[in-house]
Enzyme design. Structure first.
Site, short mmCIF file in Angstrom:
data_model
loop_
_atom_site.label_atom_id
_atom_site.label_comp_id
_atom_site.label_asym_id
_atom_site.label_seq_id
_atom_site.Cartn_x
_atom_site.Cartn_y
_atom_site.Cartn_z
N LYS A 85 84.92 61.41 -38.80
CA LYS A 85 84.87 60.70 -37.51
C LYS A 85 83.43 60.34 -37.14
CE LYS A 85 89.01 60.18 -35.55
NZ LYS A 85 89.52 58.87 -35.07
N GLU A 108 85.30 66.47 -31.29
CA GLU A 108 85.08 67.32 -32.47
C GLU A 108 83.72 67.03 -33.11
OE1 GLU A 108 87.17 69.87 -34.16
OE2 GLU A 108 87.65 69.87 -32.06
N TYR A 155 87.33 66.58 -40.98
CA TYR A 155 87.80 65.59 -40.00
C TYR A 155 86.64 65.12 -39.12
CZ TYR A 155 89.80 63.95 -35.59
OH TYR A 155 90.07 63.23 -34.46
N THR A 170 85.64 61.26 -31.24
CA THR A 170 86.21 62.54 -30.78
C THR A 170 85.16 63.57 -30.40
OG1 THR A 170 87.37 64.50 -31.63
CG2 THR A 170 86.40 63.07 -33.26
P1 GDR Z 1 91.82 70.17 -31.93
O1 GDR Z 1 93.32 70.36 -31.42
O2 GDR Z 1 91.58 70.80 -33.24
O3 GDR Z 1 90.92 70.56 -30.80
O4 GDR Z 1 91.74 68.58 -32.16
P2 GDR Z 1 94.39 71.52 -31.66
O5 GDR Z 1 95.36 71.39 -30.54
O6 GDR Z 1 94.93 71.49 -33.04
O7 GDR Z 1 93.54 72.89 -31.52
C1 GDR Z 1 92.91 73.26 -30.29
C2 GDR Z 1 92.38 74.67 -30.39
O8 GDR Z 1 93.47 75.60 -30.42
C3 GDR Z 1 93.22 76.58 -31.41
N1 GDR Z 1 94.47 77.18 -31.87
C4 GDR Z 1 95.47 76.53 -32.50
N2 GDR Z 1 95.61 75.21 -32.82
C5 GDR Z 1 96.76 74.83 -33.45
N3 GDR Z 1 96.93 73.54 -33.74
N4 GDR Z 1 97.74 75.73 -33.78
C6 GDR Z 1 97.64 77.06 -33.47
O9 GDR Z 1 98.53 77.84 -33.77
C7 GDR Z 1 96.45 77.47 -32.79
N5 GDR Z 1 96.01 78.68 -32.34
C8 GDR Z 1 94.82 78.47 -31.78
C9 GDR Z 1 92.49 75.81 -32.49
O10 GDR Z 1 91.84 76.71 -33.40
C10 GDR Z 1 91.56 74.95 -31.66
O11 GDR Z 1 90.41 75.67 -31.32
C11 GDR Z 1 92.46 67.65 -31.37
C12 GDR Z 1 92.99 66.58 -32.31
O12 GDR Z 1 93.87 65.73 -31.59
C13 GDR Z 1 91.87 65.76 -32.89
O13 GDR Z 1 92.41 64.67 -33.65
C14 GDR Z 1 91.05 65.20 -31.74
O14 GDR Z 1 89.96 64.47 -32.25
C15 GDR Z 1 90.54 66.32 -30.85
O15 GDR Z 1 91.64 67.08 -30.39
C16 GDR Z 1 89.78 65.81 -29.65
#
Ligand code: GDR
Length: 326
Positions: A159, A133, A155, A131
């Site tokens: 990974k 990440e 996480y 990933t």
């Molecule tokens: P991520 O995905 O952590 O990048 O990992 P996510 O969609 O959860 O977050 C992306 C970005 O958005 C910001 N964010 C929020 N995120 C969520 N979930 N909910 C919220 O309310 C929100 N507000 C802002 C986050 O802080 C972050 O910066 C995903 C997963 O699928 C992993 O398993 C994978 O490895 C990577 O993508 C590539």
């Protein structure tokens, strides 16, 4: 061997990527086996496979990434040509609440499956779902295969361990083991906890009068978002080469969460700004502020590139949520 005679074993088959990968492999004539964990909520496990209309074409086998003996048994029974390890505790935010479980499943789980392959069928080809990440606190503005890693969550640390174990088994045992460093990839099958699907689902609920606001964390975070359908094609391509290698899979474009919200709401004739409420509960103890991948190696060696734009994907997700909720 032609693809028609090949057998693939997928962990995480009930997730977004597992479902799309199974669909792709079935279309190529593979026999597809997928591992499922026994659970008391079993009636919902195959919702994505049903959505794609492929649940009857897949062999589901019981097992668990934390149970080496179950993986050995599956390897003995199935004798797969290709193994795709897509199972994980994959929600970054949860990894701070469950760091040990995340390490056991997302990290050590990969070693269990590598061991099962080495012991039972070492000529199986292995794909590890790594990933973006792992780049975390980015050390280069465009992240490529040679960019140093800096994981920022339990996480990502798990990974990164799995990533290096994949490389280690390739170098130690001459196994065909590849690590795909995939940047964020989404689709209508994305879980509701991830930000794109949370946004498309909320936009539709607001449009239908079922919800009045959308509570989010850091909307200045930037991600390189692609479509899962494009990304599973890259997984398959990695296992069809002469030599195993690791690849960054990304679009090469980065967008803020804020701008992604605007795409979703505009598709419904709404202004996202009128509905977003910043809620500290969605902030993370350590944030990955920006990710932007350089997929040049994948393009040159695999002939792979992302075909579906962020706009097309978000609109597809909004339309699918409208269909679900109406
Ligand atoms: P991520 O995905 O952590 O990048 O990992 P996510 O969609 O959860 O977050 C992306 C970005 O958005 C910001 N964010 C929020 N995120 C969520 N979930 N909910 C919220 O309310 C929100 N507000 C802002 C986050 O802080 C972050 O910066 C995903 C997963 O699928 C992993 O398993 C994978 O490895 C990577 O993508 C590539």
């Amino acid at each position: 061997m032609s693809d028609t005679n090949k057998k693939a074993f997928i962990t995480g088959i009930t997730g977004q990527d597992g479902a799309y990968l199974a669909q792709l492999l079935l279309s190529k004539g593979y026999e597809v086996y997928g591992m499922v964990r026994r659970s008391s909520t079993a009636e919902v496990v195959d919702v994505r496979l049903k959505w794609l209309n492929i649940v009857d074409k897949i062999h589901l086998v019981d097992g668990d990434l934390t149970d080496l003996s179950s993986l050995i048994r599956i390897m003995q029974d199935v004798q797969p040509d290709e193994v795709y390890n897509l199972a994980a505790q994959s929600f970054v935010k949860t990894s701070w609440q469950q760091p040990i479980l995340t390490g056991q499943v997302t990290g050590m789980g990969a070693t269990h499956i590598l061991e099962a392959i080495r012991l039972v069928k070492p000529d199986s080809r292995y794909y590890q779902a790594s990933t973006s990440e792992m780049f975390g606190l980015i050390q280069e503005s465009y992240q490529k295969e040679s960019t140093p890693f800096y994981p920022r969550s339990p996480y990502a640390a798990a990974k990164l361990y799995a990533h290096w174990m994949t490389i280690n088994y390739r170098e130690s045992f001459d196994m065909y083991a590849c690590s795909g460093i995939l940047f964020n990839h989404e689709s209508p099958l994305r879980g509701l906890e991830f930000v794109t699907r949370k946004v498309t689902d909320a936009a539709v609920r607001i449009k239908l009068g079922l919800q009045t606001e959308l509570r989010l964390g850091n909307i200045d975070a930037k991600r390189d978002w692609g479509h899962a359908k494009d990304y599973v094609r890259a997984m398959w391509l990695m296992l069809q080469q002469d030599k195993p290698d690791d690849f960054v899979i990304a679009t090469g474009r980065t967008t803020t969460v804020r701008d992604m919200c605007h795409i979703a709401f505009e598709h419904l004739g709404l202004n996202a700004q009128d509905y977003i409420v910043i809620d500290p509960q969605f902030f993370r103890p350590a944030e990955v502020e920006v990710l932007l991948g350089d997929p040049a190696k994948a393009k040159a060696a695999l002939g792979w590139e992302a075909k579906i734009s962020l706009e097309a994907m978000i609109c597809e997700m909004v339309d699918a949520d409208m269909q679900r909720l109406q």
